[in-house]
Design an enzyme around this catalytic site. Structure first.
Site, PDB file in Angstrom:
ATOM      1  N   VAL A  23       0.051  17.109 -37.595  1.00 53.86           N
ATOM      2  CA  VAL A  23      -0.953  16.051 -37.747  1.00 53.86           C
ATOM      3  C   VAL A  23      -0.289  14.691 -37.578  1.00 53.86           C
ATOM      4  O   VAL A  23      -0.777  13.820 -36.862  1.00 53.86           O
ATOM      5  CB  VAL A  23      -1.656  16.152 -39.112  1.00 53.86           C
ATOM      6  CG1 VAL A  23      -2.586  14.963 -39.312  1.00 53.86           C
ATOM      7  CG2 VAL A  23      -2.447  17.453 -39.213  1.00 53.86           C
ATOM      8  N   PRO A  43      10.359  15.847 -45.937  1.00 51.73           N
ATOM      9  CA  PRO A  43      11.625  16.594 -45.936  1.00 51.73           C
ATOM     10  C   PRO A  43      12.030  17.065 -44.541  1.00 51.73           C
ATOM     11  O   PRO A  43      13.213  17.306 -44.286  1.00 51.73           O
ATOM     12  CB  PRO A  43      11.322  17.786 -46.855  1.00 51.73           C
ATOM     13  CG  PRO A  43      10.182  17.343 -47.705  1.00 51.73           C
ATOM     14  CD  PRO A  43       9.363  16.455 -46.833  1.00 51.73           C
ATOM     15  N   PRO A 166      -1.348  12.721  -3.434  1.00 53.97           N
ATOM     16  CA  PRO A 166      -1.101  13.473  -2.198  1.00 53.97           C
ATOM     17  C   PRO A 166      -2.336  13.850  -1.392  1.00 53.97           C
ATOM     18  O   PRO A 166      -2.201  14.384  -0.301  1.00 53.97           O
ATOM     19  CB  PRO A 166      -0.397  14.732  -2.712  1.00 53.97           C
ATOM     20  CG  PRO A 166      -0.972  14.936  -4.077  1.00 53.97           C
ATOM     21  CD  PRO A 166      -1.147  13.562  -4.636  1.00 53.97           C
ATOM     22  N   ASP A 189      -5.537   3.524   3.257  1.00 51.44           N
ATOM     23  CA  ASP A 189      -4.761   4.292   4.225  1.00 51.44           C
ATOM     24  C   ASP A 189      -5.540   5.512   4.694  1.00 51.44           C
ATOM     25  O   ASP A 189      -6.432   6.007   4.002  1.00 51.44           O
ATOM     26  CB  ASP A 189      -3.464   4.796   3.577  1.00 51.44           C
ATOM     27  CG  ASP A 189      -2.326   3.805   3.731  1.00 51.44           C
ATOM     28  OD1 ASP A 189      -2.517   2.789   4.417  1.00 51.44           O
ATOM     29  OD2 ASP A 189      -1.253   4.057   3.161  1.00 51.44           O
ATOM     30  N   LYS A 211      -3.101   4.433   9.851  1.00 52.67           N
ATOM     31  CA  LYS A 211      -1.969   4.463  10.780  1.00 52.67           C
ATOM     32  C   LYS A 211      -1.875   5.888  11.292  1.00 52.67           C
ATOM     33  O   LYS A 211      -1.203   6.729  10.712  1.00 52.67           O
ATOM     34  CB  LYS A 211      -0.686   4.039  10.071  1.00 52.67           C
ATOM     35  CG  LYS A 211      -0.705   2.589   9.612  1.00 52.67           C
ATOM     36  CD  LYS A 211       0.597   2.188   8.953  1.00 52.67           C
ATOM     37  CE  LYS A 211       0.551   0.730   8.531  1.00 52.67           C
ATOM     38  NZ  LYS A 211       1.805   0.308   7.875  1.00 52.67           N
ATOM     39  N   GLY A 242      -1.748   6.442   0.272  1.00 56.17           N
ATOM     40  CA  GLY A 242      -1.452   7.834  -0.001  1.00 56.17           C
ATOM     41  C   GLY A 242      -0.122   7.985  -0.714  1.00 56.17           C
ATOM     42  O   GLY A 242       0.828   7.237  -0.467  1.00 56.17           O
ATOM     43  N   GLY A 243      -0.040   8.943  -1.636  1.00 52.73           N
ATOM     44  CA  GLY A 243       1.201   9.182  -2.369  1.00 52.73           C
ATOM     45  C   GLY A 243       1.510   8.050  -3.321  1.00 52.73           C
ATOM     46  O   GLY A 243       0.668   7.633  -4.119  1.00 52.73           O
ATOM     47  N   ASP A 244       2.719   7.510  -3.234  1.00 54.81           N
ATOM     48  CA  ASP A 244       3.164   6.409  -4.075  1.00 54.81           C
ATOM     49  C   ASP A 244       3.410   5.184  -3.199  1.00 54.81           C
ATOM     50  O   ASP A 244       3.937   5.313  -2.084  1.00 54.81           O
ATOM     51  CB  ASP A 244       4.458   6.803  -4.801  1.00 54.81           C
ATOM     52  CG  ASP A 244       4.966   5.693  -5.694  1.00 54.81           C
ATOM     53  OD1 ASP A 244       4.630   5.704  -6.890  1.00 54.81           O
ATOM     54  OD2 ASP A 244       5.696   4.800  -5.201  1.00 54.81           O
ATOM     55  N   ILE A 247       7.192   4.824  -1.940  1.00 56.08           N
ATOM     56  CA  ILE A 247       7.928   5.905  -1.288  1.00 56.08           C
ATOM     57  C   ILE A 247       7.464   5.988   0.155  1.00 56.08           C
ATOM     58  O   ILE A 247       6.440   6.603   0.474  1.00 56.08           O
ATOM     59  CB  ILE A 247       7.748   7.238  -2.038  1.00 56.08           C
ATOM     60  CG1 ILE A 247       8.275   7.101  -3.470  1.00 56.08           C
ATOM     61  CG2 ILE A 247       8.480   8.361  -1.305  1.00 56.08           C
ATOM     62  CD1 ILE A 247       8.191   8.351  -4.294  1.00 56.08           C
ATOM     63  N   MET A 326       7.015  12.749   7.103  1.00 53.44           N
ATOM     64  CA  MET A 326       6.760  12.180   8.438  1.00 53.44           C
ATOM     65  C   MET A 326       7.746  12.727   9.467  1.00 53.44           C
ATOM     66  O   MET A 326       8.235  12.001  10.330  1.00 53.44           O
ATOM     67  CB  MET A 326       6.840  10.650   8.382  1.00 53.44           C
ATOM     68  CG  MET A 326       5.859  10.022   7.407  1.00 53.44           C
ATOM     69  SD  MET A 326       6.033   8.221   7.286  1.00 53.44           S
ATOM     70  CE  MET A 326       7.588   8.097   6.381  1.00 53.44           C
ATOM     71  N   GLY A 355      -1.304  19.117   2.593  1.00 52.47           N
ATOM     72  CA  GLY A 355      -1.162  19.691   1.255  1.00 52.47           C
ATOM     73  C   GLY A 355      -2.122  19.118   0.239  1.00 52.47           C
ATOM     74  O   GLY A 355      -2.521  17.949   0.312  1.00 52.47           O
TER      75      GLY A 355
END
Length: 394
Positions: A23, A43, A166, A189, A211, A242-244, A247, A326, A355
């Site tokens: 809790v 304790p 993704p 995108d 793109k 897309g994605g991050d 990256i 890519m 994916g």
């Protein structure tokens, strides 16, 4: 019983938690998030509580533990201890929450949901199940934008670089979805699922920043100009990527362009396809006893290209997992380069096309055969023993 609702400002104030079980484990993080200085008297503590920045007094409760406290939460499984804490708190005029007996408490913990700056707390006259059901219904309404948040007028400013994940629209972050619902302009995108866009308000300006591989493209400079132009016009702009965003998403370039123009930027990280796409296709990028490393590489230019910044010789010598983004167009050249630098041509390799979407296809082979499997972009390439570690047929 009629209660008087209020929000406690606990930043820098002492809060006592009596009990170190599950809790307490549920309650302490919210107290810490509110900025409270938390002392736990018990304790023993659960491992999760031990890892939190609390002061642990390793013993049973003593009334003096309440001295200097603003608030106490009792969360033990011993009624006599809970009663003793309640009595001591009443004597010292410290509000007390009782996990075991609400009727003996001087404060109740509501069911809470948060949506950006909006916090909703629900009390249902002592019926916690009803409180949670109402909380969940309100949360769903806020997430779907069917309920107008009370603070909706306090809109975000500038540009938000939002990672959409993704492809599966359920894999965007909660913050990303919330900001998308508040956008005046969305610059999207191609890899950001169109399902994100179905719920946009009719008046939202949608700009296609697609793109297409080896096809038409909106140049990055034009995207930067659009973000700055709309933001300086007073619009809240979401750059949905897309994605991050950081990256191989050129989010850093967009942030720099906005910063140079004096436009504030919010960055919302996304679930990167480099890890999530293999995972949902049954391929963990790391696995105990198989690999302790993984490397993510852009394959948008071939190894022999003068602009390549990649040490392909080092990648050929490595034993861990290699994830290529890519890379479909250049996969034959990349595979040959890796093999020439020592990577086993029989290394298991998978190419995962589109994916996390309903169109996903997984092509399995070896490093030597990967380029002949017939995959089309967008696709993720995974090279390494992890490709077969969960696939019992190989």
């Amino acid at each position: 019983m009629t209660v008087y609702p209020l929000g406690l400002i606990l930043t820098g104030r002492n809060v006592l938690v009596v009990g170190g079980g599950h809790v307490a484990q549920r309650r302490v993080p919210a107290l810490l998030e509110a900025g409270a200085v938390v002392t736990v008297v018990s304790p023993s503590l659960t491992p999760a509580l031990e890892a939190l920045p609390v002061t642990w007094v390793k013993r049973g409760f003593e009334p003096s533990d309440l001295d200097g406290q603003w608030f106490v939460h009792v969360a033990t499984q011993r009624p006599e201890v809970n009663a003793a804490v309640s009595a001591a708190a009443e004597e010292r005029r410290v509000f007390c929450v009782r996990a075991d007996d609400r009727t003996q408490a001087t404060a109740w913990t509501p069911a809470v949901t948060r949506h950006g700056p909006v916090t909703v707390a629900v009390l249902s006259g002592g019926d916690p199940r009803r409180s949670m059901a109402l909380r969940d219904a309100i949360h769903a309404g806020l997430e779907s934008d069917t309920l107008e948040p009370a603070a909706h007028g306090d809109k975000p400013r500038g540009v938000a670089l939002v990672g959409a994940g993704p492809g599966d629209p359920e894999l965007i972050t909660v913050k990303g979805r919330r900001l998308l619902a508040q956008a005046d302009v969305v610059v999207a995108d191609r890899l950001a699922s169109g399902l994100f866009l179905e719920g946009l308000r009719p008046e939202v300006e949608l700009i296609d920043a697609a793109k297409v591989p080896y096809g038409r493209q909106l140049k990055q400079e034009a995207i930067n100009e659009i973000l700055v132009d709309r933001a300086l016009a007073g619009k809240f702009v979401v750059r949905l990527k897309g994605g991050d965003p950081y990256i191989f998403g050129r989010g850093g370039e967009e942030l720099i362009a906005c910063a140079e123009a004096g436009v504030p930027v919010t960055v919302v990280p996304g679930v990167t396809s480099a890890i999530s796409v293999p995972a949902l296709a049954g391929i963990p990028v790391t696995h105990r006893g198989v690999t302790h490393e993984f490397t993510v590489v852009s394959g948008h230019i071939p190894p022999a290209h003068p602009d390549s910044l990649i040490d392909w010789a080092a990648l050929g010598r490595m034993r861990g997992t290699l994830v290529l983004l890519m890379a479909v167009e250049n996969l034959a050249a990349i595979a040959a380069e890796l093999i020439s630098h020592g990577r086993d041509p029989h290394t298991p390799t998978a190419v995962i096309q589109e994916g996390t979407t309903v169109r996903e296809q997984v092509f399995r082979g070896t490093l030597a055969t990967a380029a002949t499997l017939g995959a089309q972009p967008p696709a993720i390439v995974v090279i390494g023993e992890v490709v077969n570690v969960l696939n019992q047929d190989h």
